[in-house]
Design a protein around this motif. Structure first.
Motif: not given
Length: 530
Positions: A154-163, A170-178, A197-204
């Motif tokens: 999950i963090l690998s996918l989220l870091v790719r997204h953050r970059l 856009t959320l792209g494939n995260l919409k179904w992957q997560l 918790i990791g997703l929540a912190f990034f969202g905040l």
């Protein structure tokens, strides 16, 4: 070929070989330590019950006290997978399975991210190695291995997204992957809460960027979509045999009054900090805070450093408050540090459509050229298969030549009572038994699961038995005030304990109990007076 180009290629290939060596050594280390925990015994036994019945047991099949309230098999999929792996070729096949999961979590997923991002490969690879070393103190065949795997994914996918923020919101494939990941994760281990918790912190952090930072680079529509994604992941965790009941049980599990008595749930105290074991975690924590301090400016990130600061402080504090959480903190810090290392060069890369080459990097130095060559070798993906093969060989070598994959393996913290178990198979005493909790584990797998008519008082499933029962167990095990009355309260007929211990010493002196078995490891007492 430019000057120094051959040297860059040679060094890059040497780094790939070093990666394979780490895969071999990591798997060999797992083979020597993963079965040290007796918990593996009851995991296999419950997996066997599920496989035989083709359903989840509604009552605990191994203890005569039973679960407090409803019996919740909250790790059922892990237990089934462990037993399925064991059925292939015994302890060896289970050990190989555990090693491959751990190598994938700590090496293959993060290194594959490095290969795809093609930035700062050598520096990020060094952090990957440091993370495994920091986590090696708690490598065991337990359901947590799947939490390490899915948290890393999950963090690998989220870091790719953050970059890609804020250029691509856009959320792209995260919409179904997560959500799909959380469906499986919720049935494997309660550590799925760490992913939420990791997703929540990034969202905040993204919400804060939109409403409180003047530049307002994060759009409101993206914030809305991300919040919807988070709640989709939350709903995905309800897809389990108990629905919302799993969350109710997790609350009891995480906040049980008995938890302070469990050593691995204790805090990282100053005395513990004297141990070398935790130095790599401290180094990783210091490294992440160093990068945040240097780059806590919006201009240095694809998005602001708010998420990095909040995440790093939270996971470091979690690791200090509970030693079991250090493994999760290490994985979070790994991806945070890699993100911080790579984010600095992201804006420069966006300015040109051409990827840098090793030839163009020679002028900037041998290290830069080697870094690019290393990225190119990793991008071919053939290394993944070789890495898995080296891990397989590492487990096979250690398990077949050095340390047999017995369940559980004896260690400095636990010595397997082999001879006592042989005695019990032949001469099982009648009546109710009290035993050490870890002995309860081995009785479940080596006796009860094999058809021997015996049930335990307790084992290491402390959460299942309830706080009152475990409090009585703790008082009796340590001969605290009123311990003699507890022997009569539960009407124990025989007691199975390690040779060394407070209760063993007191029973040796008691006229009410006689020794029916004794060796250098364990002792069995039987009530001599009613």
């Amino acid at each position: 070929m430019g000057i120094g180009d051959w040297r860059a290629g040679f060094l890059a290939k040497a780094l790939v070989l070093l990666l394979f060596m780490f895969g071999f050594c990591a798997a060999a280390y797992v083979a020597g330590t993963a079965f040290h925990d007796p918990d593996t015994c009851w995991l296999l036994a419950i997996g066997q019950k599920i496989a035989e019945q083709m359903s989840l047991p509604s009552v605990d099949p191994f203890s005569y006290i039973g679960a407090e309230g409803k019996y919740v098999v909250y790790q059922w999929l892990t237990e089934l997978l462990f037993y399925g792996a064991y059925k292939i070729y015994g302890g060896l096949s289970l050990m190989i399975f555990v090693a491959l999961v751990l190598v994938t979590a700590f090496f293959i997923i993060p290194v594959n991210y490095i290969a795809d991002s093609k930035k700062a490969s050598i520096a990020c690879f060094a952090v990957v190695v440091l993370t495994f070393i920091a986590s090696s103190y708690h490598i065991l065949a337990r359901p947590e291995i799947f939490s390490y795997l899915f948290l890393s994914l999950i963090l690998s996918l989220l870091v790719r997204h953050r970059l890609t923020l804020p250029e691509n919101q856009t959320l792209g494939n995260l919409k179904w992957q997560l959500p799909l990941i959380f469906v499986f994760w919720a049935n494997l281990h309660t550590g799925f809460t760490s992913g939420l918790i990791g997703l929540a912190f990034f969202g905040l952090a993204m919400i804060s960027e939109h409403f409180f930072i003047k530049s307002k680079e994060i759009k409101l529509v993206y914030v809305r979509n991300y919040i919807l994604l988070f709640f989709c992941c939350l709903l995905a965790t309800m897809i389990n045999p108990y629905g919302f009941g799993l969350w109710q049980y997790i609350y009891h599990l995480f906040f049980s009054p008995f938890n302070p008595h469990i050593m691995e749930l204790g805090p990282l105290t100053p005395d513990r900090l004297k141990e070398f074991t935790f130095y790599p975690f401290l180094a990783l924590a210091a490294l992440s805070l160093f990068f945040i301090a240097r780059r806590l400016r919006p201009s240095s990130y694809p998005s602001s450093g708010l998420c990095s600061l909040i995440m790093a402080v939270y996971v470091i504090a979690s690791g200090f408050s509970c030693r079991r959480l250090i493994m999760f903190a290490n994985i979070c810090l790994l991806y945070e540090v890699m993100f911080l290392i790579q984010a600095r060069t992201h804006n420069k890369r966006l300015e040109t459509s051409e990827e840098p080459s090793a030839d163009s990097a020679v002028d900037t130095g041998l290290l830069a050229a080697t870094d690019i060559r290393f990225s190119q070798l990793l991008s071919e993906k053939a290394w993944i298969g070789i890495m898995l093969a080296m891990s397989f060989f590492g487990v096979f070598l250690i398990s077949s030549r050095v340390i047999p994959p017995e369940i559980p393996q004896s260690s400095s913290g636990f010595v397997m009572p082999v001879k006592a178990l042989d005695y019990l198979r032949k001469k099982m005493p009648e009546g109710k038994m009290y035993s050490d909790a870890q002995y309860g584990d081995v009785i479940i797998w080596h006796l009860a699961a094999k058809g021997v008519p015996v049930k335990v008082f307790v084992d290491t499933r402390f959460d299942m038995y309830g706080d009152e029962l475990m409090s009585d167990y703790y008082r009796l095990r340590n001969c605290q005030k009123g311990w003699r009355k507890l022997l009569d309260k539960y009407q124990f007929d025989w007691i199975f304990l390690p040779r060394e211990g407070s209760l063993s010493e007191m029973l040796w002196k008691s006229e009410d109990w006689s020794v029916i078995y004794n060796d250098k490891v364990s002792v069995i007492f039987k009530r001599s007076k009613p």
